[in-house]
Write an enzyme that holds these catalytic residues in place. Sequence first.
Site, short mmCIF file in Angstrom:
data_model
loop_
_atom_site.label_atom_id
_atom_site.label_comp_id
_atom_site.label_asym_id
_atom_site.label_seq_id
_atom_site.Cartn_x
_atom_site.Cartn_y
_atom_site.Cartn_z
CD GLU A 76 -2.76 1.43 2.35
OE1 GLU A 76 -2.76 0.60 3.26
OE2 GLU A 76 -3.57 2.37 2.27
CG ASP A 96 -3.26 -2.35 4.26
OD1 ASP A 96 -2.44 -1.60 4.82
OD2 ASP A 96 -4.46 -2.05 4.08
CB ILE A 98 -1.44 -0.44 9.68
CG1 ILE A 98 -0.07 -0.61 10.33
CG2 ILE A 98 -2.54 -0.32 10.74
CD1 ILE A 98 0.31 0.54 11.28
CG ASP A 99 -7.24 -2.93 6.21
OD1 ASP A 99 -7.19 -2.14 5.26
OD2 ASP A 99 -8.29 -3.41 6.64
CB THR A 101 -4.04 3.76 8.82
OG1 THR A 101 -3.42 2.72 8.07
CG2 THR A 101 -2.96 4.70 9.33
CG ASP A 225 -7.76 -2.03 1.41
OD1 ASP A 225 -7.04 -1.80 2.39
OD2 ASP A 225 -8.04 -1.17 0.54
C1 IPD Z 1 -8.66 1.26 4.65
C2 IPD Z 1 -9.58 0.51 5.56
C3 IPD Z 1 -10.97 1.09 5.47
C4 IPD Z 1 -11.50 1.03 4.05
C5 IPD Z 1 -10.55 1.73 3.10
C6 IPD Z 1 -9.15 1.15 3.24
P1 IPD Z 1 -6.11 1.52 5.39
O1 IPD Z 1 -7.37 0.74 4.70
O2 IPD Z 1 -9.64 -0.85 5.23
O3 IPD Z 1 -11.83 0.34 6.26
O4 IPD Z 1 -12.73 1.69 3.97
O5 IPD Z 1 -11.01 1.54 1.77
O6 IPD Z 1 -8.28 1.85 2.38
O7 IPD Z 1 -5.96 2.81 4.66
O8 IPD Z 1 -6.49 1.72 6.81
O9 IPD Z 1 -4.99 0.59 5.17
#
Ligand code: IPD
Length: 279
Positions: A76, A96, A98-99, A101, A225
């Site tokens: 990411e 990813d 940290i999913d 963040t 994701d």
């Molecule tokens: C996000 C989270 C969020 C989702 C976004 C993602 P990130 O990832 O999963 O729930 O709605 O589309 O981008 O930015 O925290 O790695």
Amino acid sequence: MVVNTISDQDVEEMFELARAVALEAGQVIRENFYKDKVVDTKMSAADLVTETDQAIEKMVHTKILAKFPDHKFIGEESTHETHKHELTDDPTWIIDPIDGTTNFVNHIPEVCFSLGIMVNKQTVIGIVYAPIKEELYTAKLGQGSYLNGEKLQASKIKELKQAVILFEGGASRDEQILQDKLKNVHSLFTNARGVRSYGSGALSICNVAAGRGQAFFEYGLHIWDFTAGNLIASEAGAVVTDPSGAELNPLRRRVLVGCSAEVAQSLSKVLTHLDMGWD
Ligand code: IPD
């Protein structure tokens, strides 16, 4: 065209490294969870990155290259810098760091490290590790999926009106997109039993795999994701498609995961389908 062949032993070697880096990434998330963070924004004020996201991605990339120098990598944070990535048939590690963040920045425990490995554009390994909750989800293609070693089975519910639907609003703040997403939220409240939004797409998909809700969908998320989560969910018996019901395209930035084909189809019918562009 070269089609890559991989043996069971290749899968085991990749899995061993994937699991080890996931646990290491989890340790870094845990150590930084309650600390003050340096936060930057990316696409919108709702799209965050911290030094910890970047540090984890760098650490994982370095370890993968050391053991598998020919493998490809989609992460990411590095993708955000170069603004492009390409999915080929080569073994590709999709990360990813940290999913969730925004959750991480706000001390909300729904955060995870997510790692999927694709070969010939098919996901063969998925690992999602939520270190604050101590939950390690793992899957290998054709071998089932597990939460902390316990086999997962998605819910057997078939009726949308009995279903709890997980969804994420995503980071776009475009007015038309928000209007369409609000229509979908209204439709969920009208047609389903309950609606939840936890702030991590990867963990929401794992929740469906674990029977904690019957479906998840999102428009606007990215390949990192959902790649790992999708394998974990499908190995638990869930159905993974494009929200329209067509075959999922991992670069199309939208996904629907249903515990059963019936719930997936009924949900697809009541959604307004948004085109969020391509990765
Ligand atoms: C996000 C989270 C969020 C989702 C976004 C993602 P990130 O990832 O999963 O729930 O709605 O589309 O981008 O930015 O925290 O790695």
